[in-house]
Each structure stands twice: as C-alpha cells, then as structure tokens.
Design a protein around this motif. Structure first.
Motif, PDB file in Angstrom:
ATOM      1  N   ILE A   1     -46.732  53.643  46.510  1.00 48.69           N
ATOM      2  CA  ILE A   1     -45.690  52.915  45.806  1.00 48.69           C
ATOM      3  C   ILE A   1     -44.852  54.009  45.179  1.00 48.69           C
ATOM      4  O   ILE A   1     -45.252  54.648  44.207  1.00 48.69           O
ATOM      5  N   ASN A   2     -43.724  54.305  45.791  1.00 45.74           N
ATOM      6  CA  ASN A   2     -42.932  55.472  45.437  1.00 45.74           C
ATOM      7  C   ASN A   2     -41.969  55.101  44.328  1.00 45.74           C
ATOM      8  O   ASN A   2     -40.982  54.432  44.540  1.00 45.74           O
ATOM      9  N   ASN A   3     -42.263  55.558  43.128  1.00 36.82           N
ATOM     10  CA  ASN A   3     -41.504  55.125  41.967  1.00 36.82           C
ATOM     11  C   ASN A   3     -40.768  56.284  41.316  1.00 36.82           C
ATOM     12  O   ASN A   3     -40.557  56.313  40.119  1.00 36.82           O
ATOM     13  N   GLN A   4     -40.381  57.268  42.120  1.00 34.02           N
ATOM     14  CA  GLN A   4     -39.597  58.376  41.595  1.00 34.02           C
ATOM     15  C   GLN A   4     -38.172  58.265  42.096  1.00 34.02           C
ATOM     16  O   GLN A   4     -37.893  57.664  43.113  1.00 34.02           O
ATOM     17  N   SER A   5     -37.261  58.895  41.383  1.00 33.72           N
ATOM     18  CA  SER A   5     -35.862  58.880  41.760  1.00 33.72           C
ATOM     19  C   SER A   5     -35.291  60.281  41.603  1.00 33.72           C
ATOM     20  O   SER A   5     -35.879  61.134  40.954  1.00 33.72           O
ATOM     21  N   ASP A   6     -34.134  60.514  42.185  1.00 36.47           N
ATOM     22  CA  ASP A   6     -33.509  61.822  42.083  1.00 36.47           C
ATOM     23  C   ASP A   6     -32.515  61.883  40.930  1.00 36.47           C
ATOM     24  O   ASP A   6     -31.724  62.806  40.833  1.00 36.47           O
ATOM     25  N   ALA A   7     -32.528  60.905  40.055  1.00 29.71           N
ATOM     26  CA  ALA A   7     -31.637  60.913  38.896  1.00 29.71           C
ATOM     27  C   ALA A   7     -32.337  60.216  37.734  1.00 29.71           C
ATOM     28  O   ALA A   7     -33.356  59.551  37.908  1.00 29.71           O
ATOM     29  N   ALA A   8     -31.788  60.403  36.548  1.00 27.08           N
ATOM     30  CA  ALA A   8     -32.408  59.802  35.346  1.00 27.08           C
ATOM     31  C   ALA A   8     -32.013  58.336  35.277  1.00 27.08           C
ATOM     32  O   ALA A   8     -31.120  57.943  34.529  1.00 27.08           O
ATOM     33  N   LEU A   9     -32.691  57.518  36.068  1.00 30.94           N
ATOM     34  CA  LEU A   9     -32.344  56.105  36.178  1.00 30.94           C
ATOM     35  C   LEU A   9     -33.545  55.257  35.832  1.00 30.94           C
ATOM     36  O   LEU A   9     -34.655  55.738  35.629  1.00 30.94           O
ATOM     37  N   ALA A  10     -33.341  53.947  35.780  1.00 30.26           N
ATOM     38  CA  ALA A  10     -34.446  53.025  35.545  1.00 30.26           C
ATOM     39  C   ALA A  10     -35.364  53.022  36.768  1.00 30.26           C
ATOM     40  O   ALA A  10     -34.966  53.367  37.867  1.00 30.26           O
ATOM     41  N   TYR A  11     -36.591  52.603  36.566  1.00 31.61           N
ATOM     42  CA  TYR A  11     -37.583  52.609  37.625  1.00 31.61           C
ATOM     43  C   TYR A  11     -38.144  51.212  37.833  1.00 31.61           C
ATOM     44  O   TYR A  11     -38.094  50.369  36.958  1.00 31.61           O
ATOM     45  N   GLY A  12     -38.712  50.998  38.999  1.00 35.55           N
ATOM     46  CA  GLY A  12     -39.236  49.690  39.341  1.00 35.55           C
ATOM     47  C   GLY A  12     -40.638  49.456  38.807  1.00 35.55           C
ATOM     48  O   GLY A  12     -41.349  50.365  38.403  1.00 35.55           O
ATOM     49  N   THR A  13     -41.016  48.181  38.816  1.00 36.94           N
ATOM     50  CA  THR A  13     -42.356  47.773  38.389  1.00 36.94           C
ATOM     51  C   THR A  13     -42.894  46.755  39.375  1.00 36.94           C
ATOM     52  O   THR A  13     -42.174  45.844  39.787  1.00 36.94           O
ATOM     53  N   MET A  14     -44.148  46.911  39.768  1.00 39.29           N
ATOM     54  CA  MET A  14     -44.812  45.896  40.559  1.00 39.29           C
ATOM     55  C   MET A  14     -45.650  45.039  39.620  1.00 39.29           C
ATOM     56  O   MET A  14     -46.502  45.553  38.901  1.00 39.29           O
ATOM     57  N   LYS A  15     -45.389  43.730  39.620  1.00 39.54           N
ATOM     58  CA  LYS A  15     -46.103  42.807  38.743  1.00 39.54           C
ATOM     59  C   LYS A  15     -47.026  41.934  39.587  1.00 39.54           C
ATOM     60  O   LYS A  15     -46.608  41.376  40.590  1.00 39.54           O
ATOM     61  N   VAL A  16     -48.278  41.847  39.172  1.00 42.26           N
ATOM     62  CA  VAL A  16     -49.283  41.095  39.932  1.00 42.26           C
ATOM     63  C   VAL A  16     -49.810  39.956  39.073  1.00 42.26           C
ATOM     64  O   VAL A  16     -50.450  40.180  38.048  1.00 42.26           O
ATOM     65  N   ALA A  17     -49.503  38.728  39.483  1.00 42.58           N
ATOM     66  CA  ALA A  17     -50.078  37.570  38.809  1.00 42.58           C
ATOM     67  C   ALA A  17     -50.977  36.791  39.748  1.00 42.58           C
ATOM     68  O   ALA A  17     -51.706  35.899  39.337  1.00 42.58           O
ATOM     69  N   GLY A  18     -50.923  37.132  41.040  1.00 46.26           N
ATOM     70  CA  GLY A  18     -51.812  36.531  42.027  1.00 46.26           C
ATOM     71  C   GLY A  18     -52.879  37.536  42.426  1.00 46.26           C
ATOM     72  O   GLY A  18     -53.411  38.249  41.583  1.00 46.26           O
ATOM     73  N   LEU A  19     -53.169  37.632  43.723  1.00 52.40           N
ATOM     74  CA  LEU A  19     -54.175  38.554  44.235  1.00 52.40           C
ATOM     75  C   LEU A  19     -53.491  39.638  45.044  1.00 52.40           C
ATOM     76  O   LEU A  19     -52.790  39.362  46.009  1.00 52.40           O
ATOM     77  N   PHE A  20     -53.691  40.890  44.632  1.00 51.44           N
ATOM     78  CA  PHE A  20     -53.159  42.048  45.343  1.00 51.44           C
ATOM     79  C   PHE A  20     -54.351  42.839  45.848  1.00 51.44           C
ATOM     80  O   PHE A  20     -55.177  43.303  45.063  1.00 51.44           O
ATOM     81  N   ASN A  21     -54.454  43.020  47.170  1.00 48.62           N
ATOM     82  CA  ASN A  21     -55.640  43.652  47.736  1.00 48.62           C
ATOM     83  C   ASN A  21     -55.237  44.680  48.782  1.00 48.62           C
ATOM     84  O   ASN A  21     -54.629  44.348  49.800  1.00 48.62           O
ATOM     85  N   VAL A  22     -55.547  45.944  48.492  1.00 46.22           N
ATOM     86  CA  VAL A  22     -55.328  47.014  49.462  1.00 46.22           C
ATOM     87  C   VAL A  22     -56.690  47.402  50.022  1.00 46.22           C
ATOM     88  O   VAL A  22     -57.542  47.903  49.287  1.00 46.22           O
ATOM     89  N   LYS A  23     -56.895  47.165  51.317  1.00 47.57           N
ATOM     90  CA  LYS A  23     -58.205  47.422  51.901  1.00 47.57           C
ATOM     91  C   LYS A  23     -58.460  48.910  52.126  1.00 47.57           C
ATOM     92  O   LYS A  23     -59.594  49.308  52.368  1.00 47.57           O
ATOM     93  N   GLY A  24     -57.415  49.720  52.051  1.00 48.72           N
ATOM     94  CA  GLY A  24     -57.568  51.153  52.196  1.00 48.72           C
ATOM     95  C   GLY A  24     -57.174  51.868  50.915  1.00 48.72           C
ATOM     96  O   GLY A  24     -57.612  51.529  49.828  1.00 48.72           O
ATOM     97  N   ARG A  25     -56.317  52.868  51.041  1.00 40.51           N
ATOM     98  CA  ARG A  25     -55.894  53.702  49.933  1.00 40.51           C
ATOM     99  C   ARG A  25     -54.508  53.281  49.430  1.00 40.51           C
ATOM    100  O   ARG A  25     -53.624  52.970  50.215  1.00 40.51           O
ATOM    101  N   LEU A  26     -54.318  53.275  48.139  1.00 37.79           N
ATOM    102  CA  LEU A  26     -53.018  53.060  47.525  1.00 37.79           C
ATOM    103  C   LEU A  26     -52.727  54.239  46.615  1.00 37.79           C
ATOM    104  O   LEU A  26     -53.486  54.518  45.676  1.00 37.79           O
ATOM    105  N   ASN A  27     -51.648  54.951  46.889  1.00 30.65           N
ATOM    106  CA  ASN A  27     -51.198  56.020  46.010  1.00 30.65           C
ATOM    107  C   ASN A  27     -49.967  55.550  45.249  1.00 30.65           C
ATOM    108  O   ASN A  27     -49.040  55.005  45.836  1.00 30.65           O
ATOM    109  N   VAL A  28     -49.943  55.768  43.946  1.00 33.33           N
ATOM    110  CA  VAL A  28     -48.800  55.415  43.111  1.00 33.33           C
ATOM    111  C   VAL A  28     -48.140  56.712  42.674  1.00 33.33           C
ATOM    112  O   VAL A  28     -48.698  57.469  41.878  1.00 33.33           O
TER     113      VAL A  28
END
Length: 364
Positions: free
Chosen positions: A182-209
């Motif tokens: 989940i690539n949350n970097q930018s090349d400028a001083a800007l706002a960043y995104g958010t992933m919100k989970v209210a249901g079921l989020f399932n990664v069967k392998g690897r998740l890098n943030v």
C-alpha cells in the motif's frame, strides 16, 4: 537498516518490478450517477449508465471510472448487482475530491444479494480521489484481488486517495496472494491516503505498507467491528495505524530503523494479535513501536525470548512529556506494563530513606 528487516521488506519490490503492469484487454470507461437513489447498475448495457460503450468488462479488461455523469457532483454511485471478473479497477475521474461509491446490491433477479468483484488490482491516478465499497441493507459483497502479486496505490500523485472497505460492514476484501505495497508516499508535501476497514480485509500472503513518513498520519484505520488479517505485515518509513477492531497477523515486520516509528492508536475495542507459527516469530522489529492509549490484554505476541527483548527495546508509551520504554511481554504472550526489578525498588526506597533522614537532621 537491519539486514534481516531489509530482506523481508525489499524482496517483494524486486518481484513486482518484473511483473507486467497491464493485461492485453480494453480500457472500458464507466460513469456514476450523482446520487444513490439514481445509481446506475453495474450490469446495465445502457450507454453511459454506467459503461461508456454499453459493454461490461471481460477478464482482461480495465474498468476506468471517470466520475459522476454530473461532473459538478463530488459523489458518484454504481450498484454492484452482478458478479464481475476483470483485470484492473482504476479511479481516474476528472476534477478533484471525487468519491466513487460501489454499493453491493440485490441483482436483477430480486433474489441474489451477494456478489463478487474479482480483479488483479486497484489504483487511483492523478487526482485526490476516494473509492468506497459498501453494501445495501441485507446485502453482502466481496472484493477479490486474485492476481498473484499486486501493488495497490491508495494515494495519488497530486493529493489524497482514500480506500474505504465497507461502510456497512458487510464487505469482504481478500487477496489470493501477496499485496506487496500500500504505497502511501508522494513526491511532494501533500496529503496522504488512508485505508479504512469496517468489514473484513484479508491478505493471504504479504502486505507491505510504505508509510507516509508523517508521525501524525494514519495509513490504515481498522474501525470498531472491522477485521484485518494478513500472513505477513511489513511497515516501512513512519507508518500509522488506528486499531479499534481486530488485527490478526502471523508476523509483523516493523522496519525503517531508529529514525522511523510505527505509530499505533489503540482504540477501546482494539485487539492486536501477532500469532506467529511453527516457523515464524510473531514480531520482527528494528524501529520504535509507539502505542497511544495502551491498555492491558490488548496486544498479543507469540512468546519468545527475542520477542520479549524486542518489546522491551522498541515498544513505547507516552508518559505525558515523552515516549518511554515501559512495556514487556508476559510469558502468556501479552504486552504489559513492565514491573520494576527488586533492585530498582531498593534503590527508590533507599533514596527516600536518605531524604527522610536528612530532613529530620535539618529539623534538629
């Protein structure tokens, strides 16, 4: 960076770099109605409602959302009323601060109330855009990323991109394998995104943030009732979580070194479990883990001597003026407040006794 951490975090990027970015299919533009009441149906073949050419995507096609039909609206709505398998879901609306609402809904048969969107990847492009997955009352939905390896961008190059998994708590988001970043970097001083989970989020392998690098930003928010599971979860740069639901990870890899931190806001209903297995430690860490609103019996880590040592070295709480290392790991696996050693008590009591004796002497 600790070489062990680097090995865990960097190998996925090399694997992804060699992977093809797109399939051989067509780009199919789609639009959204500007209200839920008038929402277009995913299955519709009416031109522009939602598909620009009146054709639904096939397995190798890319579905590209261009915004609400009324471009002055900030919200666009499409009812997911059928199963659909395609290559890529791309949010590329014109304008700024647009939100795409994909609402899982009863099918045209009036009976089927559970549908699946099966794709390789999701991305946002060039604008501060948001994508919300939710379900109408009595309906459920599943978002399946079935590619063997993917990178999900939940930021945009010029602003915030937010991904919401289930406003109505009836959505399952699942990957078949690794979700590398989940690539949350930018090349400028800007706002960043958010992933919100209210249901079921399932990664069967690897998740890098790949975190924003901002100590105040929260990259993942697990809401009350939400459930987040992953086989391996890696964080790099300063990364932030809000955990007010259930987070269960086989192994947490918190990397980035001393200049970075994993910042966790622990909600009243939050539970974190780093369960490990026969071959994996529950925790690998070389950067500080700062826990706001720490409480007992809320963070479980598979016990080992190295895990206990890492908790005592890297886990911190705020004492009102600074972050301090004040936690340990019990033999049962719960992160708990450290109890001072007997020698510490003796030193404290000795100092108090000396002060008392000096005070008495001065009074005489």
């Amino acid at each position: 960076m600790n070489t062990k951490i680097a090995r865990y975090l960097l190998l996925p990027f090399a694997a992804f770099a060699s992977a093809p970015l797109f399939g051989a299919g067509a780009d199919l533009v789609m639009w959204g109605a500007d209200s839920l009441e008038s929402a277009y149906r995913w299955s519709s073949t009416t031109v522009g409602q939602p598909w620009g050419g009146g054709v639904l995507p096939g397995v190798s096609d890319r579905a590209i959302w261009k915004g609400p039909t009324n471009t002055s609206s900030s919200e666009g709505y499409v009812l997911v009323d059928t199963d659909s398998k395609f290559d890529l879901l791309q949010v590329a609306a014109s304008g700024t601060n647009k939100t795409w609402n994909l609402v899982f809904s009863t099918g045209l048969d009036g009976v089927t109330k559970s549908h699946t969107l099966d794709m390789r990847n999701i991305e946002t492009v060039f604008r501060p855009l948001n994508i919300n997955f939710s379900a109408a009352e009595g309906n459920t939905g599943k978002v399946l990323m079935s590619g063997a390896s993917q990178t999900m961008d939940i930021y945009t190059k010029t602003g915030t991109g937010n991904l919401q998994i289930s406003i109505g708590k009836n959505i399952t988001f699942e990957t078949a394998g690794d979700l590398f970043t989940i690539n949350n970097q930018s090349d400028a001083a800007l706002a960043y995104g958010t992933m919100k989970v209210a249901g079921l989020f399932n990664v069967k392998g690897r998740l890098n943030v790949n975190g924003s690098g901002l100590a105040t930003h929260r990259d993942i928010v697990i809401e009350n009732g939400g459930s987040f599971t992953a086989y391996k979860l890696g964080t790099y740069n300063s990364t932030g979580f809000v955990v007010n639901g259930h987070m269960q990870v086989t192994q947490l890899i918190a990397g980035g070194g001393a200049s970075n931190a994993l910042n966790i806001d622990l909600g009243a209903n939050g539970l974190i479990e780093l369960v490990g297995n026969a071959s994996l430690e529950g925790l690998i860490v070389d950067s500080n883990v700062r826990i706001a609103d720490f409480r007992e019996n809320a963070i479980f880590i598979k016990y080992s001597d190295s895990a206990k040592s890492d908790v005592e070295k890297y886990f911190q709480t705020f004492n009102g003026s600074e972050w301090t290392n004040s936690l340990t790991l019990s033999s049962e696996g719960w992160v708990t407040a450290a109890v001072p050693e007997p020698a510490t008590y003796a030193a404290v009591f000795g100092a108090l006794a000396l002060a008392f004796a000096m005070a008495r002497r001065l009074r005489k």
